[in-house]
Design an enzyme around this catalytic site. Structure first.
Site, PDB file in Angstrom:
ATOM      1  CD  GLU A  95      33.310  42.034  41.242  1.00  0.00           C
ATOM      2  OE1 GLU A  95      32.249  41.713  41.789  1.00  0.00           O
ATOM      3  OE2 GLU A  95      34.304  41.290  41.210  1.00  0.00           O
ATOM      4  CD  GLU A 142      37.749  41.949  43.741  1.00  0.00           C
ATOM      5  OE1 GLU A 142      37.221  40.825  43.606  1.00  0.00           O
ATOM      6  OE2 GLU A 142      37.090  42.972  43.999  1.00  0.00           O
TER       7      GLU A 142
END
Ligand code: BG6
Length: 465
Positions: A166, A356
């Site tokens: 991220e 994810e």
């Protein structure tokens, strides 16, 4: 609930789960590991610390056997940098290297490809103390040394890599990159310098992988929150576009096109805070673009121009009345995932790996030692169905990993938010016996994988062709 439409995913599609080292391994000071910035995080009263997590370090064989039973062919975890270099820069720790050798061998022996993140918010603590983390170019070079060490060691076992988890959180959470802003002359300028340093570290890792591992595939990853304008007013449309540019597009544009987009540079130049480019930086970015793109996806956001105050990355977030939320207020939006996939593919034409997706819920074992997690089955089946539709509409998605496989510690350091198909018997601070119990979703995901995504329904028995 999604009905079975009998269509399967492409052959060889990756199914599995995703975690990190620090949210699962425990053994925080074993095997020669040095402390990371996670180990130094203050523990909130009544919440778990990171010392034991779910004890994956000692129990990975048992967990991998469960993943095999579900049919996983991929499992994402991260390497803990401070297991490999305890202080981030000195001697390499052979015991740490051996741990991941054994772990990856066990996965591969069970038909599971390791998908490996180099860095998931867990800088060796010494590098924060000495250099202020990724604020320093020295840490960029040390990251490359670490990356080259693990590519050389595991390149023949691991094909799919991710640089930073991220990476688009770097502007809002520079602390995840080991950076303290206190005392900076201009905090915004420092945040953009850290962002630049992370891009350079990323590009160096892409270069090193391609040099050292024939066929190695590297991703850039962001957490993708699909954003919508709150109304059809043009003001909301622009506010939404600007939010998306800073939250997502900036990162993918650099990963995929190898240069800063003009919607960012125009703003930075006007403010006089363009990050410092060292000689060779622009060429490094341009020559080292990624092989695939990767996202985490949990929720969407809605943007209102009226509310925008420029304070957070997505400024002007407002509730979306059309969507339900989870217990933590995250808007549940399966179609938002399809919106995201279609937009990404139209912009970049690169293969996409969803690394994810999932729902955290407070759960306890029932009298039958299981959890009837129909809500999770519903959440995941709806999202997987949208992935399927995106593929039918021409998007190249080659894998889908849920967040968690066993339960694990949440990013905020609490154990009450559970994500797994396998319940881990521990409480917030009471470690109980850490035994593993299958939830209802275990058999459901097993069926999804066995049918290669053709059967997403929650009916109990299906014939697996
Ligand atoms: C992602 C992170 O942001 O979301 C994970 O990569 C994190 O580390 C996951 O655990 C879920 O978020 P949370 O806060 O519910 O744990």
């Amino acid at each position: 609930m999604v009905k079975n439409n009998e269509k399967a995913f492409p052959e060889g599609f990756f199914w599995g789960g995703a975690v990190t080292s620090f949210q699962t391994e425990g053994a925080w000071n074993e095997g020669g590991k040095g402390p990371s910035i996670v180990d130094a995080r203050p523990v909130k009263e009544g919440q778990s610390d990171w010392k034991t997590a779910v004890d994956f370090y000692h129990r990975y064989k048992e967990d991998i056997a469960l993943f095999k039973e579900m049919g996983f062919n991929a499992y994402r975890t991260s390497i803990s940098w401070s297991r490999i270099f305890p202080d981030g820069e000195g001697e390499v720790n052979e015991e740490g290297l051996q741990f991941y050798d054994d772990l990856f061998d066990e996965m591969i022996a069970n038909g599971i490809q390791p998908v490996i993140t180099l860095y998931h918010f867990d800088l060796p603590l010494a590098l924060r103390e000495k250099y202020n983390g990724f604020a320093s170019r020295e840490v960029v070079n040390l990251f490359d040394r670490y990356a080259r060490t693990v590519f050389k060691r595991y390149g023949h076992k691991v094909k799919y890599w991710l640089t930073f988890n991220e990476q688009n959180l770097v502007l809002t959470n520079p602390d995840f990159w080991g950076v303290k802003l206190d005392g900076a002359e201009n905090e915004e300028a420092l945040k953009y310098q850290v962002t630049h340093n992370a891009f350079i570290a990323h590009a160096k890792a892409v270069k090193s992988l391609h040099e050292l591992v024939p066929g190695g595939q590297m991703a850039g990853m962001v957490t993708y929150m699909t954003t919508y304008p709150n109304t059809c007013k043009p003001e909301d449309a622009i506010a939404n576009m600007k939010a998306k540019e800073l939250l997502v597009d900036f990162y993918f544009d650099v990963f995929a096109h190898g240069e800063y987009p003009s919607y960012v540079t125009s703003d930075l130049k006007r403010k006089g805070i363009m990050p410092q480019f060292e000689e060779g930086d622009a060429a490094l970015l341009k020559e080292n673009t990624v092989d695939y793109l990767s996202i985490s996806y949990y929720q969407s956001q809605t943007v209102s121009a009226e509310k925008a105050d420029g304070k957070w990355l997505i400024s002007g977030v407002t509730p979306n009345p059309g969507l339900k939320t989870n217990e933590w207020g995250w808007a549940i939006d399966p179609i938002g995932l399809r919106v995201c996939l279609k937009d990404m593919y139209a912009r970049y034409r690169l293969p996409i790996f969803i690394t994810e997706n999932g729902i955290g819920v407070r759960e306890e074992l029932n009298e039958n030692n299981t959890v009837e997690d129909d809500y999770r089955i519903e959440y995941l089946s709806e999202h997987i169905n949208q992935v399927k539709l995106a593929i039918e509409e021409g998007v190249d998605v080659f894998g889908y990993l849920t967040w968690g496989s066993t339960d694990l510690i949440s990013s905020g350091g609490s154990f009450e938010k559970r994500y797994g198909f396998v319940f881990v018997n521990r409480g917030e601070t009471d470690l109980r016996d850490l035994k593993r119990y299958k939830k209802k979703s275990f058999d459901w995901y097993k069926k999804v994988i066995a049918t290669n995504g053709a059967d997403l329904s929650s009916k109990e028995s299906v014939s697996v062709k």
